[in-house]
Design a protein around this motif. Structure first.
Motif, PDB file in Angstrom:
ATOM      1  N   PHE A 196       0.973  -0.596   0.071  1.00 48.75           N
ATOM      2  CA  PHE A 196      -0.198   0.183   0.092  1.00 48.75           C
ATOM      3  C   PHE A 196       1.118   0.845  -0.307  1.00 48.75           C
ATOM      4  CE2 PHE A 196      -2.749  -3.302   2.669  1.00 48.75           C
ATOM      5  CZ  PHE A 196      -4.022  -3.043   0.644  1.00 48.75           C
ATOM      6  N   PHE A 197       0.268   1.676  -0.096  1.00 46.16           N
ATOM      7  CA  PHE A 197       0.737   3.357  -0.519  1.00 46.16           C
ATOM      8  C   PHE A 197       0.317   4.856   0.608  1.00 46.16           C
ATOM      9  CE2 PHE A 197       1.554   1.842  -5.106  1.00 46.16           C
ATOM     10  CZ  PHE A 197       3.187   1.266  -4.277  1.00 46.16           C
ATOM     11  N   ASN A 198       0.932   6.067   0.834  1.00 47.98           N
ATOM     12  CA  ASN A 198       0.128   6.846   0.853  1.00 47.98           C
ATOM     13  C   ASN A 198      -0.978   7.012   2.550  1.00 47.98           C
ATOM     14  OD1 ASN A 198       1.604   9.070  -0.686  1.00 47.98           O
ATOM     15  ND2 ASN A 198      -0.012   7.221  -2.384  1.00 47.98           N
ATOM     16  N   GLY A 199      -0.871   5.325   2.993  1.00 46.84           N
ATOM     17  CA  GLY A 199      -0.986   5.741   4.592  1.00 46.84           C
ATOM     18  C   GLY A 199      -2.169   4.538   4.093  1.00 46.84           C
ATOM     19  N   CYS A 200      -2.359   4.559   3.099  1.00 46.97           N
ATOM     20  CA  CYS A 200      -3.496   3.478   2.364  1.00 46.97           C
ATOM     21  C   CYS A 200      -3.836   1.737   3.139  1.00 46.97           C
ATOM     22  CB  CYS A 200      -4.227   3.133   1.053  1.00 46.97           C
ATOM     23  SG  CYS A 200      -5.136   5.034   0.570  1.00 46.97           S
ATOM     24  N   THR A 201      -4.413   1.316   3.185  1.00 45.41           N
ATOM     25  CA  THR A 201      -4.540   0.296   4.216  1.00 45.41           C
ATOM     26  C   THR A 201      -5.560  -0.727   4.116  1.00 45.41           C
ATOM     27  OG1 THR A 201      -3.641  -2.015   6.125  1.00 45.41           O
ATOM     28  CG2 THR A 201      -5.163   0.442   6.741  1.00 45.41           C
ATOM     29  N   HIS A 202      -5.593  -1.978   4.152  1.00 38.74           N
ATOM     30  CA  HIS A 202      -7.179  -3.132   4.288  1.00 38.74           C
ATOM     31  C   HIS A 202      -8.142  -1.784   5.140  1.00 38.74           C
ATOM     32  CE1 HIS A 202      -5.286  -6.024   2.137  1.00 38.74           C
ATOM     33  NE2 HIS A 202      -4.808  -6.340   3.027  1.00 38.74           N
ATOM     34  N   TYR A 203      -8.900  -1.740   4.865  1.00 39.65           N
ATOM     35  CA  TYR A 203     -10.567  -1.263   5.870  1.00 39.65           C
ATOM     36  C   TYR A 203     -10.861  -2.263   7.052  1.00 39.65           C
ATOM     37  CZ  TYR A 203     -14.032   1.308   6.966  1.00 39.65           C
ATOM     38  OH  TYR A 203     -15.165   2.510   8.187  1.00 39.65           O
ATOM     39  N   GLY A 204     -10.824  -3.303   6.858  1.00 35.84           N
ATOM     40  CA  GLY A 204     -10.973  -3.774   8.220  1.00 35.84           C
ATOM     41  C   GLY A 204     -10.782  -4.785   7.780  1.00 35.84           C
ATOM     42  N   PRO A 205     -10.546  -6.396   8.437  1.00 34.44           N
ATOM     43  CA  PRO A 205     -10.756  -7.688   8.561  1.00 34.44           C
ATOM     44  C   PRO A 205     -11.402  -8.252   7.633  1.00 34.44           C
ATOM     45  CG  PRO A 205     -11.474  -6.900  10.861  1.00 34.44           C
ATOM     46  CD  PRO A 205     -11.088  -5.817  10.077  1.00 34.44           C
ATOM     47  N   ASN A 206     -12.167  -7.462   7.583  1.00 36.12           N
ATOM     48  CA  ASN A 206     -13.580  -8.342   7.121  1.00 36.12           C
ATOM     49  C   ASN A 206     -13.903  -8.343   5.726  1.00 36.12           C
ATOM     50  OD1 ASN A 206     -14.353 -10.206   8.749  1.00 36.12           O
ATOM     51  ND2 ASN A 206     -15.834  -8.899  10.130  1.00 36.12           N
ATOM     52  N   SER A 207     -13.070  -7.222   5.500  1.00 32.96           N
ATOM     53  CA  SER A 207     -12.961  -6.060   3.980  1.00 32.96           C
ATOM     54  C   SER A 207     -12.048  -6.064   3.292  1.00 32.96           C
ATOM     55  CB  SER A 207     -13.994  -4.598   4.299  1.00 32.96           C
ATOM     56  OG  SER A 207     -12.851  -4.298   5.302  1.00 32.96           O
TER      57      SER A 207
ATOM     58  N   ASP B 245     -10.204  16.916  -1.733  1.00 35.07           N
ATOM     59  CA  ASP B 245      -9.224  15.972  -1.125  1.00 35.07           C
ATOM     60  C   ASP B 245     -10.269  15.048  -0.241  1.00 35.07           C
ATOM     61  OD1 ASP B 245      -7.054  17.949  -1.412  1.00 35.07           O
ATOM     62  OD2 ASP B 245      -7.292  18.230   0.225  1.00 35.07           O
ATOM     63  N   VAL B 246      -9.005  13.733   0.138  1.00 32.33           N
ATOM     64  CA  VAL B 246      -9.492  12.471   0.767  1.00 32.33           C
ATOM     65  C   VAL B 246      -9.601  12.590   2.297  1.00 32.33           C
ATOM     66  CG1 VAL B 246     -10.084  10.390   1.249  1.00 32.33           C
ATOM     67  CG2 VAL B 246      -9.499  11.044  -1.028  1.00 32.33           C
ATOM     68  N   PRO B 247     -10.468  13.141   3.110  1.00 34.57           N
ATOM     69  CA  PRO B 247     -10.132  13.432   4.590  1.00 34.57           C
ATOM     70  C   PRO B 247      -9.677  11.853   5.087  1.00 34.57           C
ATOM     71  CG  PRO B 247     -11.963  14.199   4.217  1.00 34.57           C
ATOM     72  CD  PRO B 247     -11.974  13.484   2.942  1.00 34.57           C
ATOM     73  N   ALA B 248      -8.800  12.015   5.827  1.00 34.88           N
ATOM     74  CA  ALA B 248      -8.327  11.058   6.597  1.00 34.88           C
ATOM     75  C   ALA B 248      -9.334  10.209   6.839  1.00 34.88           C
ATOM     76  CB  ALA B 248      -7.481  10.857   7.873  1.00 34.88           C
ATOM     77  N   GLY B 249      -9.519   8.827   7.360  1.00 35.80           N
ATOM     78  CA  GLY B 249     -10.331   7.671   7.933  1.00 35.80           C
ATOM     79  C   GLY B 249     -11.787   7.669   6.964  1.00 35.80           C
ATOM     80  N   GLN B 250     -11.379   7.395   5.618  1.00 30.87           N
ATOM     81  CA  GLN B 250     -12.859   6.978   5.358  1.00 30.87           C
ATOM     82  C   GLN B 250     -12.271   5.740   4.559  1.00 30.87           C
ATOM     83  OE1 GLN B 250     -14.401  10.292   3.584  1.00 30.87           O
ATOM     84  NE2 GLN B 250     -13.987  10.676   5.621  1.00 30.87           N
TER      85      GLN B 250
ATOM     86  N   GLY C 273      -8.981   2.009   3.995  1.00 29.76           N
ATOM     87  CA  GLY C 273      -9.191   2.754   4.381  1.00 29.76           C
ATOM     88  C   GLY C 273      -7.192   4.246   4.717  1.00 29.76           C
ATOM     89  N   ASN C 274      -7.534   5.137   4.739  1.00 28.96           N
ATOM     90  CA  ASN C 274      -7.475   5.563   4.510  1.00 28.96           C
ATOM     91  C   ASN C 274      -6.392   6.408   6.132  1.00 28.96           C
ATOM     92  OD1 ASN C 274      -9.172   7.095   3.648  1.00 28.96           O
ATOM     93  ND2 ASN C 274      -7.761   8.658   3.589  1.00 28.96           N
ATOM     94  N   SER C 275      -5.766   6.475   6.672  1.00 26.96           N
ATOM     95  CA  SER C 275      -5.003   7.366   8.167  1.00 26.96           C
ATOM     96  C   SER C 275      -4.766   8.942   7.588  1.00 26.96           C
ATOM     97  CB  SER C 275      -3.934   6.228   8.117  1.00 26.96           C
ATOM     98  OG  SER C 275      -2.888   6.059   7.744  1.00 26.96           O
ATOM     99  N   LYS C 276      -4.269   8.978   6.395  1.00 26.28           N
ATOM    100  CA  LYS C 276      -3.874  10.559   6.661  1.00 26.28           C
ATOM    101  C   LYS C 276      -4.382  10.856   5.184  1.00 26.28           C
ATOM    102  CE  LYS C 276       0.391   9.419   3.750  1.00 26.28           C
ATOM    103  NZ  LYS C 276       1.680   9.983   3.854  1.00 26.28           N
ATOM    104  N   VAL C 277      -5.348  12.035   5.160  1.00 22.71           N
ATOM    105  CA  VAL C 277      -5.671  12.511   3.842  1.00 22.71           C
ATOM    106  C   VAL C 277      -4.867  12.507   2.534  1.00 22.71           C
ATOM    107  CG1 VAL C 277      -5.988  15.353   2.975  1.00 22.71           C
ATOM    108  CG2 VAL C 277      -6.508  14.591   5.457  1.00 22.71           C
ATOM    109  N   LEU C 278      -5.736  12.230   1.469  1.00 25.42           N
ATOM    110  CA  LEU C 278      -5.152  11.814   0.115  1.00 25.42           C
ATOM    111  C   LEU C 278      -5.115  12.937  -0.690  1.00 25.42           C
ATOM    112  CD1 LEU C 278      -6.449   8.521  -0.424  1.00 25.42           C
ATOM    113  CD2 LEU C 278      -4.118   9.213   0.626  1.00 25.42           C
ATOM    114  N   SER C 279      -4.482  13.830  -1.513  1.00 26.55           N
ATOM    115  CA  SER C 279      -5.139  15.273  -2.013  1.00 26.55           C
ATOM    116  C   SER C 279      -5.319  14.974  -3.317  1.00 26.55           C
ATOM    117  CB  SER C 279      -3.088  15.910  -2.448  1.00 26.55           C
ATOM    118  OG  SER C 279      -2.492  15.879  -0.234  1.00 26.55           O
ATOM    119  N   THR C 280      -6.273  14.513  -3.165  1.00 24.94           N
ATOM    120  CA  THR C 280      -7.285  14.240  -4.719  1.00 24.94           C
ATOM    121  C   THR C 280      -7.698  16.216  -4.902  1.00 24.94           C
ATOM    122  OG1 THR C 280      -8.740  14.199  -3.417  1.00 24.94           O
ATOM    123  CG2 THR C 280      -7.122  12.231  -3.795  1.00 24.94           C
TER     124      THR C 280
END
Length: 284
Positions: A172-183, A269-274, A201-208
Motif C-alpha cells: 500500500f501507499f500514502n497511508g492506505c491499507t485494508h479498511y477492516g479484517p472483513n473487507s 481531498d480525501v479526508p483521513a479515515g474514509q 481505509g486511509n490514515s491520512k489525507v489524500l491530496s486529490t
C-alpha cells in the motif's frame, strides 16, 4: 519382449564419425513382420518385411548420457493386422545418406490389429541408447496427423486457464491499507479477467483536490506480481464514504491502483479515515 536390440554395423560406422563431430539425424522408425537370426541383426540394412512407419515423438538425453527416442505407432489406415517382430531406427549422416542405425527384434512378436478390428489402437515405444562419448543426435519430427509429446504438453499448458485464486494485497501507499479484517482488498485473475474487491481505509489525507487544470493522482496500492496488468490505463467510478464518489485508475506501467477526482459536486481531498470501496474487473 524386445530382447535383441543392437546398433547395426553401418550404425557403428556412423557413430565413429559422430565422435569426430559429425551429426546423426534420426529420420524414421519402421516396424516389420520379418525375423532374422540374431547373429545377422548387425548386418541388416533394412527392417525385414516393413509394415509401418512410426511417428517420432522426440529425443531426450538424461544426465548420465542415456538417449531416449520415442515413437508412436497407430493403426489408422492399416487394412490388415500383422505381428510386429522388428523395429528399426533409421538415421541420416551429414552427407544425406540414410542407413539402418539400430534394430530391435522381438522373439514372440507384438500383435498389431487392423483399424477395422480395433479402431484408435496405438503403441508407444521408447528406445534407450547409452553412449560413452558425446555424440550429437537429433530427430526429424513428422507432424502429419500427430504432435510430439513435448509439443502436446506445451499446447496443453497454453490451454490451461490461469487461476491465481484470491490474493490479498500487501503493498500500500500514502497511508492506505485494508479498511477492516472483513473487507480486505483482494485480487484474482481467472483467464483473461482480473477482479479486484474490498475496501480501503486511509490514515491520512489524500491530496486529490483539483488545482486549476490539474487533477492529482494518488497511489493506493500495487497489484500483486502474479496478476497481469490491463492493456492500457483504465478508470472506474467507485463509491466512497457517504455519497462521495471517486475515480479509481490502474496504471499498467507502474502496476499501481490509484484514486483521483474525489467528491460529490466538486473535487476535494480525501479526508483521513474514509471508506473507499473497490469493486471492478478488467481484461488483460
Amino acid at each position: 519382449m524386445w530382447d535383441n536390440t543392437i546398433i547395426t554395423d553401418k550404425g557403428i560406422d556412423l557413430l565413429k564419425r559422430a565422435l569426430d563431430g559429425e551429426q546423426i539425424n534420426i529420420t524414421a522408425i519402421k516396424a516389420g513382420a520379418g525375423k532374422v537370426d540374431v547373429s545377422s541383426l548387425g548386418s541388416q540394412t533394412a527392417v525385414s518385411d516393413i509394415k509401418q512407419i512410426g511417428t517420432i515423438q522426440g529425443i531426450t538425453t538424461a544426465s548420465d548420457g542415456t538417449i531416449k527416442i520415442g515413437v508412436l505407432f497407430s493403426n489408422t489406415g492399416l487394412t490388415a493386422g500383422y505381428l510386429m517382430t522388428q523395429l528399426g531406427i533409421y538415421a541420416r549422416d551429414s552427407y544425406g545418406t540414410e542407413i539402418l542405425f539400430a534394430i530391435s527384434q522381438n522373439s514372440t512378436g507384438k500383435e498389431v490389429p487392423s483399424e477395422t478390428s480395433m479402431p484408435s489402437w496405438s503403441l508407444v515405444h521408447d528406445f534407450y541408447i547409452k553412449l560413452s562419448n558425446d555424440v550429437s543426435i537429433t530427430t526429424t519430427i513428422d507432424p502429419e496427423g500427430y504432435v510430439t509429446f513435448g509439443t502436446l504438453q506445451e499446447e496443453l499448458e497454453k490451454q490451461k486457464i490461469k487461476d491465481t485464486g484470491w490474493i490479498t494485497v500487501n503493498t500500500f501507499f500514502n497511508g492506505c491499507t485494508h479498511y477492516g479484517p472483513n473487507s480486505k482488498v483482494r485480487v484474482r485473475q481467472y483467464g483473461d479477467v482480473v477482479s479486484i474487491i474490498g475496501a480501503i481505509g486511509n490514515s491520512k489525507v489524500l491530496s486529490t483536490k483539483s488545482t486549476g487544470d490539474r487533477y492529482p493522482i494518488v497511489a493506493m496500492f500495487k497489484l500483486p506480481d502474479e496478476i497481469e496488468v490491463p492493456m492500457e490505463n483504465i478508470r472506474f467510478v467507485q463509491q466512497g464514504s457517504g455519497v462521495n464518489r471517486f475515480s479509481l485508475s490502474i496504471d499498467y506501467n507502474t502496476r499501481t491502483v490509484n484514486i483521483e477526482r474525489y467528491g460529490t459536486t466538486s473535487l476535494i481531498d480525501v479526508p483521513a479515515g474514509q471508506w473507499l470501496n473497490v469493486a471492478c474487473s478488467y481484461l488483460v
